[in-house]
Scaffold this motif. Structure first.
Motif, PDB file in Angstrom:
ATOM      1  N   ALA A 110       0.830  -1.205   0.000  1.00  0.00           N
ATOM      2  CA  ALA A 110       0.000   0.000   0.000  1.00  0.00           C
ATOM      3  C   ALA A 110       0.863   1.254   0.000  1.00  0.00           C
ATOM      4  N   ASP A 111       0.198   2.395  -0.233  1.00  0.00           N
ATOM      5  CA  ASP A 111       0.910   3.674  -0.267  1.00  0.00           C
ATOM      6  C   ASP A 111       1.435   4.071   1.103  1.00  0.00           C
ATOM      7  N   PHE A 112       0.693   3.753   2.153  1.00  0.00           N
ATOM      8  CA  PHE A 112       1.188   4.067   3.489  1.00  0.00           C
ATOM      9  C   PHE A 112       0.605   3.087   4.504  1.00  0.00           C
ATOM     10  N   VAL A 113       1.245   3.029   5.670  1.00  0.00           N
ATOM     11  CA  VAL A 113       0.839   2.120   6.746  1.00  0.00           C
ATOM     12  C   VAL A 113       0.772   2.906   8.048  1.00  0.00           C
ATOM     13  N   ASN A 114      -0.310   2.715   8.797  1.00  0.00           N
ATOM     14  CA  ASN A 114      -0.414   3.275  10.143  1.00  0.00           C
ATOM     15  C   ASN A 114      -0.122   2.185  11.167  1.00  0.00           C
ATOM     16  N   TYR A 115       0.501   2.594  12.274  1.00  0.00           N
ATOM     17  CA  TYR A 115       0.810   1.661  13.354  1.00  0.00           C
ATOM     18  C   TYR A 115       0.139   2.132  14.635  1.00  0.00           C
ATOM     19  N   GLY A 116      -0.449   1.183  15.356  1.00  0.00           N
ATOM     20  CA  GLY A 116      -1.048   1.483  16.646  1.00  0.00           C
ATOM     21  C   GLY A 116      -0.250   0.820  17.753  1.00  0.00           C
ATOM     22  N   ILE A 117       0.154   1.611  18.741  1.00  0.00           N
ATOM     23  CA  ILE A 117       0.954   1.106  19.864  1.00  0.00           C
ATOM     24  C   ILE A 117       0.030   0.988  21.074  1.00  0.00           C
ATOM     25  N   VAL A 118      -0.059  -0.212  21.631  1.00  0.00           N
ATOM     26  CA  VAL A 118      -1.028  -0.499  22.688  1.00  0.00           C
ATOM     27  C   VAL A 118      -0.298  -0.949  23.954  1.00  0.00           C
ATOM     28  N   VAL A 119      -0.779  -0.460  25.098  1.00  0.00           N
ATOM     29  CA  VAL A 119      -0.199  -0.795  26.397  1.00  0.00           C
ATOM     30  C   VAL A 119      -1.098  -1.812  27.094  1.00  0.00           C
ATOM     31  N   ASN A 120      -0.490  -2.917  27.507  1.00  0.00           N
ATOM     32  CA  ASN A 120      -1.189  -3.966  28.262  1.00  0.00           C
ATOM     33  C   ASN A 120      -2.451  -4.470  27.550  1.00  0.00           C
ATOM     34  N   GLY A 121      -2.403  -4.470  26.213  1.00  0.00           N
ATOM     35  CA  GLY A 121      -3.502  -5.019  25.425  1.00  0.00           C
ATOM     36  C   GLY A 121      -4.777  -4.220  25.457  1.00  0.00           C
ATOM     37  N   ARG A 122      -4.708  -2.992  26.009  1.00  0.00           N
ATOM     38  CA  ARG A 122      -5.948  -2.241  26.200  1.00  0.00           C
ATOM     39  C   ARG A 122      -5.863  -0.783  25.766  1.00  0.00           C
ATOM     40  N   ASP A 123      -4.839  -0.075  26.193  1.00  0.00           N
ATOM     41  CA  ASP A 123      -4.789   1.378  26.037  1.00  0.00           C
ATOM     42  C   ASP A 123      -3.875   1.776  24.876  1.00  0.00           C
ATOM     43  N   THR A 124      -4.401   2.582  23.960  1.00  0.00           N
ATOM     44  CA  THR A 124      -3.624   3.012  22.800  1.00  0.00           C
ATOM     45  C   THR A 124      -2.711   4.168  23.182  1.00  0.00           C
ATOM     46  N   PHE A 125      -1.421   3.912  23.119  1.00  0.00           N
ATOM     47  CA  PHE A 125      -0.418   4.922  23.448  1.00  0.00           C
ATOM     48  C   PHE A 125      -0.251   5.913  22.301  1.00  0.00           C
ATOM     49  N   ALA A 126      -0.268   5.417  21.063  1.00  0.00           N
ATOM     50  CA  ALA A 126      -0.075   6.296  19.905  1.00  0.00           C
ATOM     51  C   ALA A 126      -0.537   5.595  18.644  1.00  0.00           C
ATOM     52  N   ILE A 127      -0.931   6.396  17.647  1.00  0.00           N
ATOM     53  CA  ILE A 127      -1.181   5.917  16.287  1.00  0.00           C
ATOM     54  C   ILE A 127      -0.336   6.783  15.365  1.00  0.00           C
ATOM     55  N   VAL A 128       0.584   6.162  14.662  1.00  0.00           N
ATOM     56  CA  VAL A 128       1.526   6.909  13.827  1.00  0.00           C
ATOM     57  C   VAL A 128       1.592   6.276  12.443  1.00  0.00           C
ATOM     58  N   GLY A 129       2.047   7.050  11.466  1.00  0.00           N
ATOM     59  CA  GLY A 129       2.090   6.563  10.095  1.00  0.00           C
ATOM     60  C   GLY A 129       3.489   6.464   9.541  1.00  0.00           C
ATOM     61  N   ASP A 130       3.746   5.362   8.825  1.00  0.00           N
ATOM     62  CA  ASP A 130       4.988   5.162   8.076  1.00  0.00           C
ATOM     63  C   ASP A 130       6.243   5.522   8.860  1.00  0.00           C
ATOM     64  N   THR A 131       6.372   4.958  10.028  1.00  0.00           N
ATOM     65  CA  THR A 131       7.576   5.129  10.833  1.00  0.00           C
ATOM     66  C   THR A 131       7.782   3.852  11.625  1.00  0.00           C
ATOM     67  N   THR A 132       8.932   3.720  12.250  1.00  0.00           N
ATOM     68  CA  THR A 132       9.208   2.525  13.055  1.00  0.00           C
ATOM     69  C   THR A 132       9.644   2.898  14.468  1.00  0.00           C
ATOM     70  N   SER A 133       9.308   4.120  14.884  1.00  0.00           N
ATOM     71  CA  SER A 133       9.659   4.544  16.232  1.00  0.00           C
ATOM     72  C   SER A 133       8.756   5.696  16.644  1.00  0.00           C
ATOM     73  N   VAL A 134       8.410   5.739  17.917  1.00  0.00           N
ATOM     74  CA  VAL A 134       7.626   6.857  18.433  1.00  0.00           C
ATOM     75  C   VAL A 134       8.049   7.125  19.871  1.00  0.00           C
ATOM     76  N   THR A 135       8.118   8.411  20.212  1.00  0.00           N
ATOM     77  CA  THR A 135       8.436   8.829  21.574  1.00  0.00           C
ATOM     78  C   THR A 135       7.346   9.769  22.061  1.00  0.00           C
ATOM     79  N   GLY A 136       6.861   9.526  23.260  1.00  0.00           N
ATOM     80  CA  GLY A 136       5.827  10.385  23.828  1.00  0.00           C
ATOM     81  C   GLY A 136       5.815  10.260  25.331  1.00  0.00           C
ATOM     82  N   SER A 137       5.047  11.118  25.957  1.00  0.00           N
ATOM     83  CA  SER A 137       4.947  11.083  27.411  1.00  0.00           C
ATOM     84  C   SER A 137       4.384   9.741  27.860  1.00  0.00           C
TER      85      SER A 137
END
Length: 243
Positions: A171-198
């Motif tokens: 596909a043209d782009f891919v979004n990634y969802g990062i989830v904590v303990n199978g429940r809480d979404t920490f971040a949703i980011v596109g076309d990257t392989t790393s994310v930093t946040g609070s």
């Protein structure tokens, strides 16, 4: 005298015939105008933009052409065989738009091959048809993307950094969802392989909000969703460490 009469009549016939021929042959200006007028009258097919397969439907999406106002019917073809016909000005598709303005339609694949090449042909009220549109083979949405692999989840100060290896997608782009303990979404980011946040963030559940704090030992997973609508399963969980 008879000979002269014959010649006169013969010349008259030739002149008359020549005049008829000359009047029947269009002028250069008329000859140039005829193809242009014919081109203006031709229907232009819509542009087929997306084709997806999810059993038992093939979903097509298209954009209208410059002659959409003259289109009365939209014909759906699979490998050149008509499988569905829509009234362009009354059959609202899945997108809620009339086909004449572009839109989406679900094609029942009971009588059609989901691996066929799909095209669209526009048709006017007189039965004149456009050439077929561009062709697309539906993307099978039942085939999942490979799961990403989380390589690290590290707390440093007040921040959490998660890294992963990407999925494989055409596909043209891919979004990634990062989830904590199978429940809480920490971040949703596109076309990257790393994310930093609070490591402290807020999640919303119905009308309520809840504050989540990521701690050492919590589990991080990553899932992928591409622009073709294909999803991956979540990755294997990785424990959060202190950096």
């Amino acid at each position: 005298m008879k000979l002269r009469t014959r010649i006169t009549r013969g010349l008259g016939a030739v002149l008359l015939l020549g005049g008829a021929l000359l009047s029947a042959v269009p002028s250069a200006a008329a000859a140039e105008a005829t193809p242009a007028a014919a081109a203006e009258a031709e229907l232009i097919p819509p542009t087929l933009e997306e084709a997806f397969y999810s059993d038992p439907w093939v979903k097509l999406h298209w954009e209208p052409s410059a002659t959409a106002a003259d289109t009365e019917f939209i014909n759906i073809l699979a490998d050149g065989k008509q499988v569905q016909r829509l009234d362009a000005k009354s059959d609202a598709g899945a997108a809620g738009r009339l086909p004449v303005y572009g839109g989406s339609v679900n094609v029942d694949t009971t009588g059609a091959d989901p691996t066929a090449t799909y095209t669209i042909v526009a048709e006017d009220a007189a039965g004149n048809k456009s050439a077929p549109s561009n062709g697309l083979v539906p993307i099978d949405q039942s085939v999942p993307l490979p799961a990403p692999t989380v390589t690290s989840a590290v707390i440093k100060g007040d921040d959490l950094t998660v890294t992963w290896t990407p999925t494989v997608s055409e596909a043209d782009f891919v979004n990634y969802g990062i989830v904590v303990n199978g429940r809480d979404t920490f971040a949703i980011v596109g076309d990257t392989t790393s994310v930093t946040g609070s490591r402290t963030f807020v999640v919303f559940e119905n009308a309520d909000e809840r504050t989540v704090v990521v701690n050492e030992g919590d589990l991080i997973t990553v899932g992928a969703l591409d622009s073709n609508g294909l999803r991956s399963p979540r990755s294997e969980p990785v424990q959060v460490t202190l950096g």
